[in-house]
Enzyme design. Structure first.
Site, PDB file in Angstrom:
ATOM      1  N   LYS A  47      -1.114   0.148  14.120  1.00 27.83           N
ATOM      2  CA  LYS A  47       0.661  -0.833  14.323  1.00 27.83           C
ATOM      3  C   LYS A  47       0.271  -1.069  16.121  1.00 27.83           C
ATOM      4  O   LYS A  47       0.378  -2.058  17.204  1.00 27.83           O
ATOM      5  CB  LYS A  47       1.546  -0.096  14.116  1.00 27.83           C
ATOM      6  N   TYR A 261       3.122   0.950  -4.238  1.00 27.90           N
ATOM      7  CA  TYR A 261       3.752   1.171  -2.768  1.00 27.90           C
ATOM      8  C   TYR A 261       3.687   2.601  -2.290  1.00 27.90           C
ATOM      9  O   TYR A 261       4.721   3.433  -3.024  1.00 27.90           O
ATOM     10  CB  TYR A 261       4.587   0.397  -1.719  1.00 27.90           C
ATOM     11  N   TYR A 287      -2.446   3.875   2.528  1.00 28.94           N
ATOM     12  CA  TYR A 287      -2.531   3.096   3.381  1.00 28.94           C
ATOM     13  C   TYR A 287      -4.312   3.142   3.710  1.00 28.94           C
ATOM     14  O   TYR A 287      -5.017   2.968   1.864  1.00 28.94           O
ATOM     15  CB  TYR A 287      -2.733   2.703   4.480  1.00 28.94           C
TER      16      TYR A 287
END
Length: 329
Positions: A47, A261, A287
């Site tokens: 990010k 998730y 992830y």
């Protein structure tokens, strides 16, 4: 890429690109890793590259407060809070609980602890609430208070944030050329889609045809394909490229999502352990652990062969390990 797009500098770039010799020997494929866990912003992660453009856009708009959304253990929220601190901006995080995640350390450790250390204001909402509606309510409240908020989407994944991974594609191409390597495929964990879309846009811009496989962390193959394809087209248009060049470029695999998730699978746990024990590389259970689980399975089943060179993008997330201790002990 146009040089007039607002951007700040946050990333310790170029991040390393290095072989994973021990895992290569174990799995019978030539494996490499792009260390975007080493981007440097509050323990790093992918990010950071997106936030260079998103914070640039926020400053250009005269913002004094960054607002974003995510799960309670969001890596994106942590890096947004850190970027805000670095540029003297306020930060407000709208964070939702994620069903099915281990709860022992979930509410006080990992990314959540770092959010607080960076000075962000946290707003917790329950499972199933509409994150964006809650964020818009808060943005309107801040505006009425005389603040100038800038809303950043989930994962920083829009055509602005994706530009960060166009720059990363440039790094990869240049590093591979300097090392004399030609990659057969790039593998990356694919969630909100901006990293995969940005990489593809960057490769298209340089006329380099390396397939990029997005191992889904929260959606089916089809749903993730649609998400990434649409974002890739928007990203290409944003830099005055032909969106039709996206055709046939997006590959996704939803076979490693598991229950959903943020919920590690047995393959996720094994992948995190193998990377740590064989390469001293820390993956995360949300992830990169799922992304690496996909890579490992593709090696074991012979989809990737001994002659191929495969690059794994490490998108960071290791702080999340400290919120998932019960998954590993």
């Amino acid at each position: 890429m146009p040089s007039n797009i607002p951007r700040v500098t946050l990333t310790h770039a170029p991040t390393p690109l290095e072989p994973m010799n021990n895992l290569s020997e174990l799995l019978g494929t030539q494996l490499y890793i792009k260390r975007d866990d080493c981007t440097g912003l509050a323990m790093g992660g992918n990010k950071t590259r997106k936030l260079e453009y998103l914070v640039g856009a926020a400053l250009e708009a005269g913002a004094d407060t960054l607002v974003t959304v995510g799960g309670i253990q969001s890596n994106h929220a942590r890096q947004t809070a850190a970027a805000a601190a670095k540029f003297g901006l306020a930060c407000e995080l709208i964070l939702e609980d994620v069903p099915g995640t281990p709860k022992g350390d979930y509410y006080h450790n990992g990314n959540l602890l770092l959010d607080q250390l960076c000075g962000a204001v946290l707003h917790h909402i329950g499972e199933g609430a509409d994150l964006y509606e809650q964020a818009k309510v808060r943005v309107n409240e801040l505006s009425r208070e005389g603040k100038r908020p800038y809303l950043i989407p989930l994962g920083g994944s829009n055509e602005v944030g994706s530009l960060g991974y166009m720059r990363c594609a440039d790094e990869i191409i240049d590093q591979a050329s300097a090392m004399g390597i030609s990659f057969d495929q790039i593998v990356v964990a694919s969630g909100s889609g901006g990293t995969q879309a940005g990489l593809l846009a960057g490769l298209i811009a340089r006329d380099v045809d390396i397939p990029v496989l997005g191992v889904c962390v929260s959606r089916s193959t089809e749903a993730q394909h649609e998400l990434v394809d649409e974002l890739l087209q928007r990203t290409l248009r944003s830099v005055s490229m032909n969106a039709e060049e996206a055709a046939g470029k997006v590959f996704t695999d939803g076979g490693f999502v598991g229950e959903g998730y943020g919920i590690p699978t047995s393959g996720t746990i094994e992948a995190v352990r193998l990377a740590a024990q064989h390469e001293a590389i820390l993956l995360d259970p949300v992830y990169t652990g799922k992304g690496m689980a996909g890579l490992i399975e593709l090696c074991r089943t012979g989809v990737y062969t001994a002659e191929q060179k495969i690059l794994f993008i490490h998108t960071g997330g290791a702080p999340g390990l400290f919120a998932y201790t019960e998954s590993f002990l």
